[in-house]
Design an enzyme around this catalytic site. Structure first.
Site, PDB file in Angstrom:
ATOM      1  N   ASP A 134       0.812  -1.227   0.000  1.00 51.70           N
ATOM      2  CA  ASP A 134       0.000   0.000   0.000  1.00 51.70           C
ATOM      3  C   ASP A 134       0.840   1.270   0.000  1.00 51.70           C
ATOM      4  OD1 ASP A 134      -2.277  -1.673   0.310  1.00 51.70           O
ATOM      5  OD2 ASP A 134      -1.818  -1.804   2.443  1.00 51.70           O
ATOM      6  N   LYS A 191       2.077   2.275  -5.012  1.00 46.74           N
ATOM      7  CA  LYS A 191       2.739   1.772  -6.224  1.00 46.74           C
ATOM      8  C   LYS A 191       1.931   2.077  -7.469  1.00 46.74           C
ATOM      9  CE  LYS A 191       2.842  -2.405  -4.492  1.00 46.74           C
ATOM     10  NZ  LYS A 191       2.523  -2.128  -3.087  1.00 46.74           N
ATOM     11  N   ALA A 211      -3.693  -8.223  -4.111  1.00 51.86           N
ATOM     12  CA  ALA A 211      -3.356  -6.830  -4.398  1.00 51.86           C
ATOM     13  C   ALA A 211      -4.586  -6.154  -4.987  1.00 51.86           C
ATOM     14  CB  ALA A 211      -2.211  -6.770  -5.396  1.00 51.86           C
ATOM     15  N   HIS A 224      -5.902  -2.251  -6.926  1.00 50.37           N
ATOM     16  CA  HIS A 224      -5.989  -0.812  -7.025  1.00 50.37           C
ATOM     17  C   HIS A 224      -7.190  -0.348  -7.806  1.00 50.37           C
ATOM     18  CE1 HIS A 224      -1.927  -1.953  -8.528  1.00 50.37           C
ATOM     19  NE2 HIS A 224      -2.499  -1.828  -9.688  1.00 50.37           N
ATOM     20  N   THR A 278      -5.777 -11.731   3.181  1.00 52.93           N
ATOM     21  CA  THR A 278      -6.845 -11.064   2.434  1.00 52.93           C
ATOM     22  C   THR A 278      -7.957 -12.053   2.063  1.00 52.93           C
ATOM     23  OG1 THR A 278      -5.698 -11.476   0.363  1.00 52.93           O
ATOM     24  CG2 THR A 278      -5.243  -9.375   1.447  1.00 52.93           C
ATOM     25  N   ARG A 314       3.657 -29.557  -5.232  1.00 53.81           N
ATOM     26  CA  ARG A 314       3.762 -30.233  -6.541  1.00 53.81           C
ATOM     27  C   ARG A 314       2.788 -31.362  -6.822  1.00 53.81           C
ATOM     28  NH1 ARG A 314       9.694 -31.335  -5.520  1.00 53.81           N
ATOM     29  NH2 ARG A 314       8.755 -31.100  -3.469  1.00 53.81           N
ATOM     30  N   GLN A 361       2.206  -5.948  -3.057  1.00 52.57           N
ATOM     31  CA  GLN A 361       2.596  -5.968  -1.640  1.00 52.57           C
ATOM     32  C   GLN A 361       3.924  -5.213  -1.457  1.00 52.57           C
ATOM     33  OE1 GLN A 361       1.709  -9.485  -2.878  1.00 52.57           O
ATOM     34  NE2 GLN A 361      -0.341  -8.694  -2.659  1.00 52.57           N
ATOM     35  N   ALA A 408      -7.758  -1.391  -0.109  1.00 49.43           N
ATOM     36  CA  ALA A 408      -8.500  -1.448  -1.380  1.00 49.43           C
ATOM     37  C   ALA A 408      -9.132  -2.819  -1.607  1.00 49.43           C
ATOM     38  CB  ALA A 408      -7.574  -1.107  -2.548  1.00 49.43           C
ATOM     39  N   ARG A 459     -10.202  -2.993   5.173  1.00 53.57           N
ATOM     40  CA  ARG A 459      -9.750  -2.930   6.566  1.00 53.57           C
ATOM     41  C   ARG A 459      -9.000  -1.637   6.862  1.00 53.57           C
ATOM     42  NH1 ARG A 459      -6.382  -8.383   7.347  1.00 53.57           N
ATOM     43  NH2 ARG A 459      -5.848  -7.961   5.188  1.00 53.57           N
ATOM     44  N   LEU A 465       3.546  12.529   0.547  1.00 50.02           N
ATOM     45  CA  LEU A 465       4.173  13.576   1.358  1.00 50.02           C
ATOM     46  C   LEU A 465       3.108  14.575   1.820  1.00 50.02           C
ATOM     47  CD1 LEU A 465       6.972  14.598   2.336  1.00 50.02           C
ATOM     48  CD2 LEU A 465       6.967  16.118   0.342  1.00 50.02           C
ATOM     49  N   ASP A 466       2.141  14.850   0.958  1.00 49.96           N
ATOM     50  CA  ASP A 466       1.086  15.837   1.257  1.00 49.96           C
ATOM     51  C   ASP A 466       0.229  15.447   2.457  1.00 49.96           C
ATOM     52  OD1 ASP A 466       0.351  13.780  -0.748  1.00 49.96           O
ATOM     53  OD2 ASP A 466      -1.659  14.601  -0.438  1.00 49.96           O
ATOM     54  N   GLY A 509       0.074  14.018  -4.216  1.00 47.34           N
ATOM     55  CA  GLY A 509      -1.377  13.954  -4.355  1.00 47.34           C
ATOM     56  C   GLY A 509      -1.744  12.778  -5.225  1.00 47.34           C
TER      57      GLY A 509
HETATM   58  P1  IMP Z   1      -2.237 -12.829   1.898  1.00 43.31           P
HETATM   59  O1  IMP Z   1      -1.335 -12.175   0.884  1.00 43.31           O
HETATM   60  O2  IMP Z   1      -3.696 -12.682   1.569  1.00 43.31           O
HETATM   61  O3  IMP Z   1      -1.813 -14.219   2.194  1.00 43.31           O
HETATM   62  O4  IMP Z   1      -2.050 -12.021   3.265  1.00 43.31           O
HETATM   63  C1  IMP Z   1      -0.829 -12.087   4.008  1.00 43.31           C
HETATM   64  C2  IMP Z   1      -0.495 -10.739   4.618  1.00 43.31           C
HETATM   65  O5  IMP Z   1      -0.171  -9.829   3.564  1.00 43.31           O
HETATM   66  C3  IMP Z   1      -1.645 -10.067   5.381  1.00 43.31           C
HETATM   67  O6  IMP Z   1      -1.082  -9.347   6.463  1.00 43.31           O
HETATM   68  C4  IMP Z   1      -2.240  -9.112   4.390  1.00 43.31           C
HETATM   69  O7  IMP Z   1      -2.888  -8.032   5.012  1.00 43.31           O
HETATM   70  C5  IMP Z   1      -0.985  -8.672   3.652  1.00 43.31           C
HETATM   71  N1  IMP Z   1      -1.278  -8.219   2.286  1.00 43.31           N
HETATM   72  C6  IMP Z   1      -1.563  -8.975   1.206  1.00 43.31           C
HETATM   73  N2  IMP Z   1      -1.757  -8.212   0.123  1.00 43.31           N
HETATM   74  C7  IMP Z   1      -1.573  -6.942   0.515  1.00 43.31           C
HETATM   75  C8  IMP Z   1      -1.597  -5.679  -0.164  1.00 43.31           C
HETATM   76  O8  IMP Z   1      -1.831  -5.564  -1.377  1.00 43.31           O
HETATM   77  N3  IMP Z   1      -1.347  -4.589   0.608  1.00 43.31           N
HETATM   78  C9  IMP Z   1      -1.061  -4.672   1.929  1.00 43.31           C
HETATM   79  N4  IMP Z   1      -1.012  -5.821   2.600  1.00 43.31           N
HETATM   80  C10 IMP Z   1      -1.267  -6.949   1.903  1.00 43.31           C
HETATM   81 MG    MG Z   2      -2.898  -1.998  -2.646  1.00 45.78          MG
END
Ligand code: IMP
Ligand code: MG
Length: 426
Positions: free
Chosen positions: A13, A16, A39, A41, A129, A143, A225, A300, A304, A333-334, A416
């Protein structure tokens, strides 16, 4: 422009998406190399909102090719939903979107098993997630039951693999976790259908990318991540299941390390973390609440609330070292514009010792007290600043100090959410 990797330097977060969007303007191809639908966005174009979990958001640029590499665990249902959404909103992806034939798939049983495990007594509460990421990577490494994109294209092979796999997963679900078994027929049929729909996009991504580099094309590898969520280098076990660090860009796409020219670490001007695990500079109570509301720090993918805290230079030094960062992109930074004073974590006190490097042992990290340097705030809006010399003096000092402490030059500063709100330092 050469081959660049853009990755998160903290716990994800970092902003990126915004930096990748900015750098995509000069790129031909954008590649994702690890992670999956964990992930996320959101991209807003005019009044239309697009949410991406699988496809690089570079797809919004109509002249760019977007690629999902082998290191990603693909959720085909999610991928198809994103393609459909794009096409409905007038974006043509045919011929400019590709997914690796050797990427592994996320299956419904991965999500069911992850949920069951997180809810069960005695297991580590990572706070995932819930997208089935860990169980999908587990099957890849184990495997016996890994299913890859290429299997989707062969209905008989897919049926055989899935039936065996679902039988084994049902044993786990029913006997270990006391859950209902999954019915294999509908899953097999659904995935055969996904295979038919995704077939036009399946490619040998390593060949595609290396040919493009040979032709002088510019490739941007987009990490998901962040460094401290890396399965090896992160705050294990509170990490994700892939290599989020620069090496993962090579193994996860089939580009050799000698072909990579730049590695840009994206970091917020403060720190956040979602999910559980140690976080030395975390601000609890009102101070944390203030940062959360100034930065609108909510996830996103899961919605949470993110844990918030001061900038931690020990994290950035680790990110510089592990990723071989050539520069830093400093974001948000803003968000700090209003603060009267700020703190910069410069290292840790651990008992009688002073630690300059981020400790690998979580038990040590848990006991570390950050050592702070107090810096005056600038209390001036920065969102309209476009040149480093126009930043308020205190903000410049803050940025310079971050660069020094992090052992990497700052190449971009984001002030921004808009693409234009970017200071190109170079
Ligand atoms: P997982 O990737 O769903 O297995 O989650 C493992 C850890 O990575 C947890 O603490 C999630 O909150 C964190 N995490 C997974 N994806 C993101 C992301 O895109 N941003 C921030 N934290 C993430
Ligand atoms: Mg994200």
């Amino acid at each position: 422009m050469p081959t660049k990797i853009v990755l998160g330097a903290q716990w994800g977060d970092e902003g990126k998406a915004k930096i990748v969007d900015y750098l995509t303007l000069d790129a031909d191809i954008v590649v994702r190399y690890q992670g999956g639908a964990n992930a996320g966005h959101t991209v807003i174009v005019g009044d239309t909102e697009f949410v991406f979990h699988m496809i690089p958001s570079g797809i919004m640029h109509e002249d760019k090719v977007c690629v999902v590499g082998n290191g990603v665990v693909v959720d085909p249902e999610e991928m198809l939903a994103e393609i459909e959404d794009l096409e409905q909103k007038g974006f043509d992806v045919a011929g400019r979107f590709f997914v690796s034939q050797i990427a592994h798939l996320v299956m419904p049983y991965h999500k069911a098993l992850e949920k069951a495990a997180e809810e069960s007594q005695g297991s580590v509460k990572i706070g995932t997630t819930g997208r089935g990421i860990g169980p999908a990577y587990r099957d890849k490494v184990e495997r016996s039951y890994g299913v890859r994109m290429m299997d989707l294209l062969d209905p008989q092979r897919l049926r055989d693999k899935l039936e065996a796999s679902i039988r084994a997963k049902n044993e786990l679900l029913t006997k270990v976790y006391d859950q209902e078994p999954l019915e294999s027929g509908p899953i097999v049929d659904a995935y055969i259908g996904y295979g038919e729909q995704l077939a036009p996009y399946v490619a040998d991504v390593s060949v595609l990318l290396n040919q493009a580099i040979d032709q002088g094309k510019t490739v941007l590898c987009e990490g998901a991540q962040g460094t401290l969520l890396d399965i090896d280098h992160g705050t294990y076990p509170y990490v994700t299941s892939s290599n989020t660090t620069a090496g993962g860009a090579c193994t996860g796409s089939g580009i050799g390390p000698t072909r990579v020219d730049e590695v840009i670490g994206v970091t917020k001007a403060y720190t956040t973390r979602v999910g559980n695990g140690p976080f030395p500079t975390e601000l609890l109570g009102e101070a944390g609440e203030r940062l959360r509301s100034l930065g609108h720090e909510f996830g996103a993918t899961t919605g949470r609330a993110r844990r918030c805290g001061w900038f931690d230079a020990a994290i950035l030094r680790a990110a510089s070292r592990i990723n071989g960062l050539t520069s830093i992109a400093l974001t948000r930074l803003d968000v700090l514009d209003e603060l009267e004073s700020l703190r910069l974590g410069i290292g840790y006190r651990y008992g009688d010792e002073i630690l300059e490097e981020f400790p690998a042992d979580p038990q040590v990290l848990e006991k570390c007290e950050p050592i702070y340097e107090e810096v005056a705030g600038w209390q001036t809006p920065t969102t309209d600043v476009r040149h480093i010399d126009d930043l308020p003096p205190q903000a410049r000092i803050y940025v310079e100090r971050i660069s020094e402490l992090s052992r990497a030059p700052v190449s971009l500063i984001s002030v921004g959410p808009e693409r234009e709100s970017t200071i190109d330092v170079d």
